[in-house]
Design a protein around this motif. Structure first.
Motif, short mmCIF file in Angstrom:
data_model
loop_
_atom_site.label_atom_id
_atom_site.label_comp_id
_atom_site.label_asym_id
_atom_site.label_seq_id
_atom_site.Cartn_x
_atom_site.Cartn_y
_atom_site.Cartn_z
N PHE A 108 0.94 -1.20 0.01
CA PHE A 108 -0.08 0.02 -0.01
C PHE A 108 0.89 1.26 0.03
O PHE A 108 1.93 1.18 0.28
CB PHE A 108 -1.00 0.01 1.04
N GLN A 109 0.24 2.19 -0.37
CA GLN A 109 0.85 3.61 -0.54
C GLN A 109 -0.03 4.63 0.17
O GLN A 109 -1.28 4.49 -0.21
CB GLN A 109 1.14 3.94 -1.85
N TYR A 110 0.48 5.75 0.88
CA TYR A 110 -0.46 6.44 1.41
C TYR A 110 0.21 7.98 1.14
O TYR A 110 1.32 8.24 1.34
CB TYR A 110 -0.20 6.56 3.20
N ASP A 111 -0.58 8.76 0.23
CA ASP A 111 -0.01 9.99 0.06
C ASP A 111 -0.73 11.20 0.83
O ASP A 111 -1.75 10.97 0.93
CB ASP A 111 -0.70 10.41 -1.57
N VAL A 112 0.37 11.56 1.62
CA VAL A 112 -0.20 12.63 2.72
C VAL A 112 -0.77 13.81 2.11
O VAL A 112 -1.91 14.36 2.31
CB VAL A 112 0.84 12.66 3.80
N PRO A 113 -0.17 14.33 1.15
CA PRO A 113 -0.53 15.56 0.56
C PRO A 113 -2.01 15.51 0.02
O PRO A 113 -2.95 16.41 0.03
CB PRO A 113 0.24 16.17 -0.20
N GLY A 114 -2.09 14.40 -0.90
CA GLY A 114 -3.40 14.25 -1.54
C GLY A 114 -4.38 13.37 -0.47
O GLY A 114 -5.55 13.35 -0.80
N ASP A 115 -3.86 12.79 0.84
CA ASP A 115 -4.77 12.10 1.51
C ASP A 115 -5.50 11.14 0.70
O ASP A 115 -6.78 10.93 1.09
CB ASP A 115 -5.91 13.21 2.17
N GLY B 113 -7.22 11.11 6.75
CA GLY B 113 -6.21 11.27 7.53
C GLY B 113 -5.29 10.19 8.00
O GLY B 113 -4.68 10.27 8.98
N GLY B 114 -5.30 9.20 7.37
CA GLY B 114 -4.54 8.05 7.62
C GLY B 114 -5.25 6.90 8.21
O GLY B 114 -4.87 5.68 8.60
N VAL C 202 3.55 7.45 3.10
CA VAL C 202 4.20 6.06 3.75
C VAL C 202 3.85 4.86 2.83
O VAL C 202 2.92 4.97 2.05
CB VAL C 202 3.13 5.60 4.81
N ILE C 203 4.81 3.95 2.73
CA ILE C 203 4.87 3.10 1.79
C ILE C 203 4.85 1.82 2.84
O ILE C 203 5.58 1.90 3.79
CB ILE C 203 5.99 3.04 0.82
N GLY C 204 4.04 0.80 2.28
CA GLY C 204 4.04 -0.61 3.33
C GLY C 204 3.88 -1.92 2.62
O GLY C 204 3.37 -1.76 1.69
N ILE C 205 3.94 -2.95 3.43
CA ILE C 205 3.67 -4.29 2.85
C ILE C 205 3.01 -4.97 4.07
O ILE C 205 3.03 -4.63 5.03
CB ILE C 205 4.98 -4.98 2.69
N GLN D 3 6.73 2.27 6.24
CA GLN D 3 7.91 3.46 6.26
C GLN D 3 7.39 4.62 5.70
O GLN D 3 7.02 5.11 4.64
CB GLN D 3 9.20 2.91 5.42
N ARG D 4 7.72 5.77 6.60
CA ARG D 4 7.63 7.06 6.30
C ARG D 4 8.71 7.63 5.00
O ARG D 4 9.82 7.10 4.99
CB ARG D 4 7.63 8.22 7.15
N ILE D 5 8.10 8.51 4.18
CA ILE D 5 8.88 9.11 3.21
C ILE D 5 8.75 10.51 3.50
O ILE D 5 7.66 11.09 3.49
CB ILE D 5 8.29 8.69 1.89
N ARG D 6 9.87 11.00 3.48
CA ARG D 6 10.20 12.64 3.72
C ARG D 6 10.68 13.18 2.59
O ARG D 6 11.62 12.55 1.84
CB ARG D 6 10.75 12.83 4.86
N ASP D 7 10.55 14.46 2.14
CA ASP D 7 11.39 15.05 1.05
C ASP D 7 12.40 15.72 1.71
O ASP D 7 12.97 15.60 2.79
CB ASP D 7 10.05 16.51 0.51
#
Length: 276
Positions: A27-34, A57-58, A121-124, A109-113
């Motif tokens: 799965f992928q979680y796009d924070v800006p796009g929610d 909001g996650g 966040v990406i995860g398995i 795992q969180r992804i930061r710029d």
């Protein structure tokens, strides 16, 4: 540029094959796009939806976790993110009609710029039900072994005390105690062969009488499977009777005979020991 695009496609294909081979959903979680992007494999494992899903909001994936496991899972997720930007949890999936309990391993795992801002966040997700079932089986087995060992030790202690009360010399004690331990060991071998479900009465009698006096012993009766406790008790009783027959009874002479028969009764059985 074309080569780079082709390499990117190959990398994605290789990643897809690796995830499929490992039985992992992602799965992928796009924070800006929610929003979440949930793979078909993850949906199949968790019983949820696949594709692009509003993230709320996650919180959108939280209902996939078993309610009883959710508080501990959420606490571990929050602690993992706070310390390492990463979490790993094991929990049950929410119950679904038509399927049993499913255990999940989830890693995120969180992804930061470059500025350190959280982008996603990406995860398995992995179905670890077989491993958890095996772990529980092993735990139950170890508890059962511990229980049996304690029972055996208690029996040995009781045998030692009883033998000491009935003998007047060290040699007499050692001989009697060794014989009783051997009988107990024979019964336990039969129980082990039957995975400690119990032991057949004819096997117990054969183990005790079979090698004593060939041609002078006989036994018969209906098929009867005894509980472990009953098997140990009967084995010791047969040993005492056999020892007495060898020393003082029918088996102390070549013309003597021992006949053992048993029959079922309501709620139990009757065993007859006959010496001639």
């Amino acid at each position: 540029m074309a080569v780079d695009a082709r390499s990117a496609r190959l990398d994605i294909q290789h990643l897809e094959l690796a995830l499929q081979a490992a039985g992992l959903g992602e799965f992928q979680y796009d924070v800006p796009g929610d929003f979440y992007i949930v793979s078909e494999r993850m949906a199949a494992i968790t019983g949820g939806r696949a594709g692009r899903i509003p993230a709320e909001g996650g919180r959108a994936l939280w209902p996939l976790i078993h309610p009883d496991d959710f508080p501990a899972a959420l606490e571990k997720i929050q602690a993992g993110f706070a310390e390492h930007d990463r979490y790993e949890i094991e929990c049950r999936a929410v119950p679904r009609e038509g399927r049993g309990t499913v255990w999940l391993r989830v890693v995120g795992q969180r992804i930061r710029d470059s500025a350190g801002e959280i982008q996603g966040v990406i995860g398995i997700v992995e179905d670890i039900t077989p491993r958890r079932v095996e772990a529980q089986r092993t735990e139950n087995l170890m508890a059962e072994i511990d229980h049996r060992v304690k029972n055996v030790l208690a029996t040995v202690q009781a045998l030692a005390v009883q033998t000491a009360k009935r003998t007047t010399s060290l040699d007499g004690f050692l001989q009697a105690f060794a014989g009783r331990l051997k009988s107990l060991g024979s019964a336990n071998e039969l129980l082990t062969a039957a995975r400690w479900r119990g032991a057949a009465i004819d096997h117990l009698v054969a183990a005790e009488l079979g090698g004593l006096a060939p041609g002078q012993t006989r036994w018969e009766g209906p098929d009867l499977f005894l509980t472990p406790r009953a098997a140990n008790g009967l084995s010791l009783a047969l040993h005492e009777l056999s020892t007495n027959a060898l020393k003082f009874g029918a088996l102390s002479v070549e013309t003597g005979r021992v006949d053992v028969t048993w029959r079922l009764t309501e709620g139990g059985f009757v065993l007859d020991w006959s010496e001639t």
